[in-house]
Motif scaffolding. Structure first.
Motif, PDB file in Angstrom:
ATOM      1  N   LEU A  82      16.552 -40.549  60.001  1.00  0.00           N
ATOM      2  CA  LEU A  82      15.641 -39.421  59.744  1.00  0.00           C
ATOM      3  C   LEU A  82      15.813 -38.333  60.805  1.00  0.00           C
ATOM      4  N   GLU A  83      16.166 -38.757  62.014  1.00  0.00           N
ATOM      5  CA  GLU A  83      16.404 -37.773  63.082  1.00  0.00           C
ATOM      6  C   GLU A  83      17.724 -37.018  62.840  1.00  0.00           C
ATOM      7  N   GLN A  88      24.350 -38.435  53.717  1.00  0.00           N
ATOM      8  CA  GLN A  88      24.200 -39.696  52.971  1.00  0.00           C
ATOM      9  C   GLN A  88      23.859 -40.843  53.918  1.00  0.00           C
ATOM     10  N   VAL A  89      22.967 -41.706  53.464  1.00  0.00           N
ATOM     11  CA  VAL A  89      22.731 -42.969  54.163  1.00  0.00           C
ATOM     12  C   VAL A  89      23.138 -44.089  53.205  1.00  0.00           C
ATOM     13  N   THR A  90      23.867 -45.069  53.749  1.00  0.00           N
ATOM     14  CA  THR A  90      24.272 -46.221  52.938  1.00  0.00           C
ATOM     15  C   THR A  90      23.574 -47.455  53.499  1.00  0.00           C
ATOM     16  N   PHE A 121      13.990 -41.757  52.450  1.00  0.00           N
ATOM     17  CA  PHE A 121      15.182 -40.958  52.760  1.00  0.00           C
ATOM     18  C   PHE A 121      15.296 -39.764  51.801  1.00  0.00           C
ATOM     19  N   GLN A 122      15.074 -40.003  50.534  1.00  0.00           N
ATOM     20  CA  GLN A 122      15.216 -38.910  49.564  1.00  0.00           C
ATOM     21  C   GLN A 122      14.195 -37.794  49.819  1.00  0.00           C
ATOM     22  N   ARG A 123      12.966 -38.181  50.213  1.00  0.00           N
ATOM     23  CA  ARG A 123      11.947 -37.163  50.546  1.00  0.00           C
ATOM     24  C   ARG A 123      12.441 -36.257  51.674  1.00  0.00           C
ATOM     25  N   ASN A 124      13.328 -36.810  52.505  1.00  0.00           N
ATOM     26  CA  ASN A 124      13.864 -36.047  53.634  1.00  0.00           C
ATOM     27  C   ASN A 124      15.216 -35.406  53.310  1.00  0.00           C
ATOM     28  N   GLY A 125      15.563 -35.373  52.042  1.00  0.00           N
ATOM     29  CA  GLY A 125      16.770 -34.667  51.608  1.00  0.00           C
ATOM     30  C   GLY A 125      18.063 -35.408  51.885  1.00  0.00           C
TER      31      GLY A 125
END
Ligand code: DXP
Ligand SMILES: NCC(=O)COP(=O)(O)O
Length: 237
Positions: A82-83, A88-90, A121-125
């Motif tokens: 988030l920082e 993309q995060v996997t 994660f999606q809320r944070n783009g």
């Protein structure tokens, strides 16, 4: 076209062996992008034995292609992602201390947990991908979590293909067809190499991205990093 994201964990392994800054991880990331790779992948592990959490922060302004951070979504990892806000995060279900990733998610058992983390994660783009074995029920389960993409865990394919068993691609092709029908984006990774990448790509419809580290860095010892990156790009066309 399938994007090549280079996993630079092994560069950090080499650097950490002597405690200094050789090789310089940030310079290598810059060079890999200059050579044409379309992404940089890191997989910080809780023991920070290769990529350190600080590396993720330092890489953020350096990576102008796609930044992909992989890992098990425990609290420290979630905070880090988030920082850094990578593209993309996997999410990978690794046990603490695992030598390397060795299984995909059970997307049925972990459905509500994954759904919650993915939404954060999606809320944070941040686009999400989850690591899965090529099992149709797991692909269907992945869809229910709301993830944008899946990453097919390719170790079994790579191992069998190396033994000459081309049929090992079949569950991957079937999983990809289903993922496409369900509207899930498809990534893949683990033990992909110059030997198996073209066959894999040619048999996976809609393959958006591969993340490759271990074999690519080993191949670069003989062939050079610039050359190897471009050999992959040719095979991924
Ligand atoms: C998810 C995956 O397959 C890769 O990220 C792989 O696990 C690399 O991690 P190591 O470099 O620690 O083996
Ligand atoms: N997601 C797979 C990855 O980043 C690299 O895996 P490997 O090529 O080091 O096995």
């Amino acid at each position: 076209m399938t994007k090549l994201s280079v996993n630079i964990n092994k560069i950090a392994t080499l650097r950490n062996a002597r405690g200094g800054n050789v090789p310089d991880l940030l310079q290598v990331a810059k060079d890999i992008q200059k050579f044409g790779a379309q992404g940089i992948t890191i997989h910080p592990r809780p023991d920070e034995r290769h990529i350190r959490y600080q590396d993720a922060r330092d890489l953020k302004p350096i990576v102008y292609t796609e930044f992909n951070i992989e890992g098990n979504p425990q609290h420290n990892f979630i905070d880090l992602v988030l920082e850094c806000k990578p593209e993309q995060v996997t999410l990978v279900p690794d046990a603490i201390g695992a030598i390397t990733s060795s299984a995909g998610w059970d997307t049925i058992k972990n459905q509500s947990y994954l759904t919650e983390v993915i939404q954060e994660f999606q809320r944070n783009g941040i686009r999400t991908s989850i690591f899965v074995d090529p099992i149709l029920e797991m692909i269907e389960g992945a869809k229910k979590t709301g993830t944008d993409r899946i990453e097919l865990y390719t170790e079994a394919f790579a191992h069998q293909f190396g033994l000459g068993n081309q049929k090992a691609i079949e569950p991957y092709t079937k999983s990809a067809i289903l993922a496409n029908e369900l509207g899930l984006g498809i990534n893949a990774g683990h033990d992909l190499s110059l030997d198996n990448i073209k066959f894999f790509k040619d048999n996976i419809p809609g393959l958006l991205e591969v993340s490759i580290g271990h074999a690519l860095i080993c191949e670069a010892l003989y062939l050079g990093l610039d050359n190897v990156v471009n050999m992959y790009l040719q095979k991924l066309k």
